[in-house]
Design a protein around this motif. Structure first.
Motif, PDB file in Angstrom:
ATOM      1  N   ALA A   4      24.150   1.643 -31.828  1.00  0.00           N
ATOM      2  CA  ALA A   4      23.117   2.520 -32.358  1.00  0.00           C
ATOM      3  C   ALA A   4      23.188   3.851 -31.622  1.00  0.00           C
ATOM      4  CB  ALA A   4      21.752   1.878 -32.191  1.00  0.00           C
ATOM      5  N   MET A   5      22.875   4.890 -32.328  1.00  0.00           N
ATOM      6  CA  MET A   5      23.013   6.222 -31.753  1.00  0.00           C
ATOM      7  C   MET A   5      21.690   6.746 -31.198  1.00  0.00           C
ATOM      8  SD  MET A   5      26.180   6.876 -32.037  1.00  0.00           S
ATOM      9  CE  MET A   5      26.199   8.613 -31.632  1.00  0.00           C
ATOM     10  N   PHE A   6      21.803   7.419 -30.089  1.00  0.00           N
ATOM     11  CA  PHE A   6      20.681   8.167 -29.532  1.00  0.00           C
ATOM     12  C   PHE A   6      21.177   9.589 -29.351  1.00  0.00           C
ATOM     13  CE2 PHE A   6      23.125   7.051 -25.836  1.00  0.00           C
ATOM     14  CZ  PHE A   6      23.028   8.165 -25.030  1.00  0.00           C
ATOM     15  N   ARG A   7      20.264  10.491 -29.083  1.00  0.00           N
ATOM     16  CA  ARG A   7      20.635  11.888 -28.873  1.00  0.00           C
ATOM     17  C   ARG A   7      20.190  12.331 -27.483  1.00  0.00           C
ATOM     18  NH1 ARG A   7      18.036  14.049 -34.452  1.00  0.00           N
ATOM     19  NH2 ARG A   7      18.090  11.964 -35.294  1.00  0.00           N
ATOM     20  N   HIS A   8      20.816  13.380 -27.017  1.00  0.00           N
ATOM     21  CA  HIS A   8      20.421  13.984 -25.748  1.00  0.00           C
ATOM     22  C   HIS A   8      19.336  15.013 -26.021  1.00  0.00           C
ATOM     23  CE1 HIS A   8      23.595  12.256 -23.217  1.00  0.00           C
ATOM     24  NE2 HIS A   8      24.283  12.250 -24.335  1.00  0.00           N
ATOM     25  N   GLU A  61       9.006   5.415 -36.732  1.00  0.00           N
ATOM     26  CA  GLU A  61       9.397   6.683 -37.345  1.00  0.00           C
ATOM     27  C   GLU A  61       9.171   7.889 -36.431  1.00  0.00           C
ATOM     28  OE1 GLU A  61       5.133   6.055 -37.875  1.00  0.00           O
ATOM     29  OE2 GLU A  61       6.847   4.746 -38.240  1.00  0.00           O
ATOM     30  N   GLN A  62       8.503   7.663 -35.310  1.00  0.00           N
ATOM     31  CA  GLN A  62       8.170   8.744 -34.376  1.00  0.00           C
ATOM     32  C   GLN A  62       9.278   8.879 -33.339  1.00  0.00           C
ATOM     33  OE1 GLN A  62       3.913   8.995 -33.321  1.00  0.00           O
ATOM     34  NE2 GLN A  62       4.596   8.441 -31.296  1.00  0.00           N
ATOM     35  N   PRO A  63       9.642  10.110 -32.956  1.00  0.00           N
ATOM     36  CA  PRO A  63      10.662  10.264 -31.916  1.00  0.00           C
ATOM     37  C   PRO A  63      10.267   9.549 -30.617  1.00  0.00           C
ATOM     38  CG  PRO A  63      10.208  12.371 -32.945  1.00  0.00           C
ATOM     39  CD  PRO A  63       9.173  11.399 -33.453  1.00  0.00           C
ATOM     40  N   MET A  64      11.252   8.954 -29.971  1.00  0.00           N
ATOM     41  CA  MET A  64      11.040   8.297 -28.678  1.00  0.00           C
ATOM     42  C   MET A  64      11.958   8.956 -27.656  1.00  0.00           C
ATOM     43  SD  MET A  64      11.397   4.319 -27.539  1.00  0.00           S
ATOM     44  CE  MET A  64       9.886   3.871 -28.377  1.00  0.00           C
ATOM     45  N   VAL A  65      11.372   9.344 -26.522  1.00  0.00           N
ATOM     46  CA  VAL A  65      12.131   9.993 -25.460  1.00  0.00           C
ATOM     47  C   VAL A  65      12.126   9.073 -24.244  1.00  0.00           C
ATOM     48  CG1 VAL A  65      12.311  12.022 -23.956  1.00  0.00           C
ATOM     49  CG2 VAL A  65      11.454  12.276 -26.315  1.00  0.00           C
ATOM     50  N   VAL A  66      13.322   8.778 -23.721  1.00  0.00           N
ATOM     51  CA  VAL A  66      13.470   7.897 -22.570  1.00  0.00           C
ATOM     52  C   VAL A  66      13.811   8.747 -21.342  1.00  0.00           C
ATOM     53  CG1 VAL A  66      14.664   5.889 -21.622  1.00  0.00           C
ATOM     54  CG2 VAL A  66      14.350   6.098 -24.112  1.00  0.00           C
ATOM     55  N   VAL A  67      13.041   8.519 -20.266  1.00  0.00           N
ATOM     56  CA  VAL A  67      13.202   9.275 -19.021  1.00  0.00           C
ATOM     57  C   VAL A  67      13.590   8.309 -17.902  1.00  0.00           C
ATOM     58  CG1 VAL A  67      12.012  10.744 -17.331  1.00  0.00           C
ATOM     59  CG2 VAL A  67      11.399  10.888 -19.767  1.00  0.00           C
ATOM     60  N   ALA A  77      19.291   2.689 -22.052  1.00  0.00           N
ATOM     61  CA  ALA A  77      18.009   2.254 -22.601  1.00  0.00           C
ATOM     62  C   ALA A  77      17.771   2.871 -23.973  1.00  0.00           C
ATOM     63  CB  ALA A  77      16.868   2.620 -21.645  1.00  0.00           C
ATOM     64  N   ALA A  78      18.127   4.152 -24.127  1.00  0.00           N
ATOM     65  CA  ALA A  78      17.945   4.828 -25.414  1.00  0.00           C
ATOM     66  C   ALA A  78      18.818   4.184 -26.493  1.00  0.00           C
ATOM     67  CB  ALA A  78      18.265   6.316 -25.276  1.00  0.00           C
ATOM     68  N   PHE A  86      14.239   2.105 -33.951  1.00  0.00           N
ATOM     69  CA  PHE A  86      13.546   3.386 -33.835  1.00  0.00           C
ATOM     70  C   PHE A  86      14.425   4.468 -34.465  1.00  0.00           C
ATOM     71  CE2 PHE A  86      11.569   0.817 -30.567  1.00  0.00           C
ATOM     72  CZ  PHE A  86      10.223   1.077 -30.798  1.00  0.00           C
ATOM     73  N   ALA A  87      13.824   5.319 -35.276  1.00  0.00           N
ATOM     74  CA  ALA A  87      14.575   6.292 -36.065  1.00  0.00           C
ATOM     75  C   ALA A  87      15.215   7.380 -35.218  1.00  0.00           C
ATOM     76  CB  ALA A  87      13.670   6.917 -37.119  1.00  0.00           C
ATOM     77  N   GLU A  88      14.480   7.903 -34.252  1.00  0.00           N
ATOM     78  CA  GLU A  88      14.987   8.984 -33.406  1.00  0.00           C
ATOM     79  C   GLU A  88      14.740   8.616 -31.953  1.00  0.00           C
ATOM     80  OE1 GLU A  88      13.802  13.100 -34.215  1.00  0.00           O
ATOM     81  OE2 GLU A  88      12.858  12.328 -36.030  1.00  0.00           O
ATOM     82  N   VAL A  89      15.811   8.398 -31.208  1.00  0.00           N
ATOM     83  CA  VAL A  89      15.680   8.066 -29.789  1.00  0.00           C
ATOM     84  C   VAL A  89      16.483   9.087 -28.993  1.00  0.00           C
ATOM     85  CG1 VAL A  89      15.961   6.299 -28.016  1.00  0.00           C
ATOM     86  CG2 VAL A  89      15.485   5.618 -30.369  1.00  0.00           C
ATOM     87  N   TYR A  90      15.873   9.577 -27.927  1.00  0.00           N
ATOM     88  CA  TYR A  90      16.478  10.612 -27.096  1.00  0.00           C
ATOM     89  C   TYR A  90      16.501  10.179 -25.637  1.00  0.00           C
ATOM     90  CZ  TYR A  90      15.396  13.510 -31.152  1.00  0.00           C
ATOM     91  OH  TYR A  90      15.316  14.028 -32.413  1.00  0.00           O
ATOM     92  N   SER A  91      17.536  10.626 -24.932  1.00  0.00           N
ATOM     93  CA  SER A  91      17.620  10.483 -23.481  1.00  0.00           C
ATOM     94  C   SER A  91      17.411  11.876 -22.898  1.00  0.00           C
ATOM     95  CB  SER A  91      18.999   9.944 -23.094  1.00  0.00           C
ATOM     96  OG  SER A  91      19.179  10.002 -21.698  1.00  0.00           O
ATOM     97  N   LEU A  92      16.474  11.997 -21.958  1.00  0.00           N
ATOM     98  CA  LEU A  92      16.177  13.299 -21.369  1.00  0.00           C
ATOM     99  C   LEU A  92      17.258  13.692 -20.371  1.00  0.00           C
ATOM    100  CD1 LEU A  92      14.184  15.691 -21.199  1.00  0.00           C
ATOM    101  CD2 LEU A  92      13.107  14.487 -19.291  1.00  0.00           C
ATOM    102  N   ASP A  93      18.005  14.739 -20.685  1.00  0.00           N
ATOM    103  CA  ASP A  93      19.048  15.233 -19.787  1.00  0.00           C
ATOM    104  C   ASP A  93      18.419  15.738 -18.491  1.00  0.00           C
ATOM    105  OD1 ASP A  93      21.016  14.647 -21.639  1.00  0.00           O
ATOM    106  OD2 ASP A  93      21.144  16.691 -22.420  1.00  0.00           O
ATOM    107  N   GLY A  94      18.978  15.307 -17.377  1.00  0.00           N
ATOM    108  CA  GLY A  94      18.458  15.711 -16.068  1.00  0.00           C
ATOM    109  C   GLY A  94      17.368  14.797 -15.547  1.00  0.00           C
TER     110      GLY A  94
END
Length: 111
Positions: A4-8, A61-67, A77-78, A86-94
């Protein structure tokens, strides 16, 4: 096996989303003591014990951001969370370390 894909996500983008009060789920996977000592406002702690509640309650359907600390372990984890539907999952860069360095006034602290 397809992953599954996540985004930065950049800190600047997350800051803009929070300023705009965009609906999102913000999860922090650092250890409990680190989370208690300082976190991004609005984030919830996520560990093995709290995953079932998150999977049940968080809108898919809500974006999820993993820190995490530096933006490395949050990627795994993302990817896993993206695989949970989850439709939009992000990993927080930094990670939180960079957030705290750049935006110390935007850190919620215990006490």
């Amino acid at each position: 096996m397809e992953h599954a894909m996540f985004r930065h996500l950049t800190i600047d983008t997350l800051t803009a989303w929070l300023d705009d009060e965009a609906p999102l789920t913000l999860v922090d996977i650092r250890d409990p003591a680190s989370f208690a000592a300082g976190r991004i406002p609005g984030s919830r702690h996520l560990d093995n014990d709290s995953v079932p509640a998150l999977l049940e309650a968080a809108p898919r359907e809500q974006p999820m951001v993993v820190v995490c600390y530096h933006g490395h372990s949050s990627q795994q984890a993302a990817a896993w969370l993206a695989g949970q539907g989850f439709a939009e999952v992000y990993s927080l860069d930094g990670g939180f370390t960079e957030w705290e360095y750049r935006l110390p006034e935007r850190v919620e602290r215990a006490g």
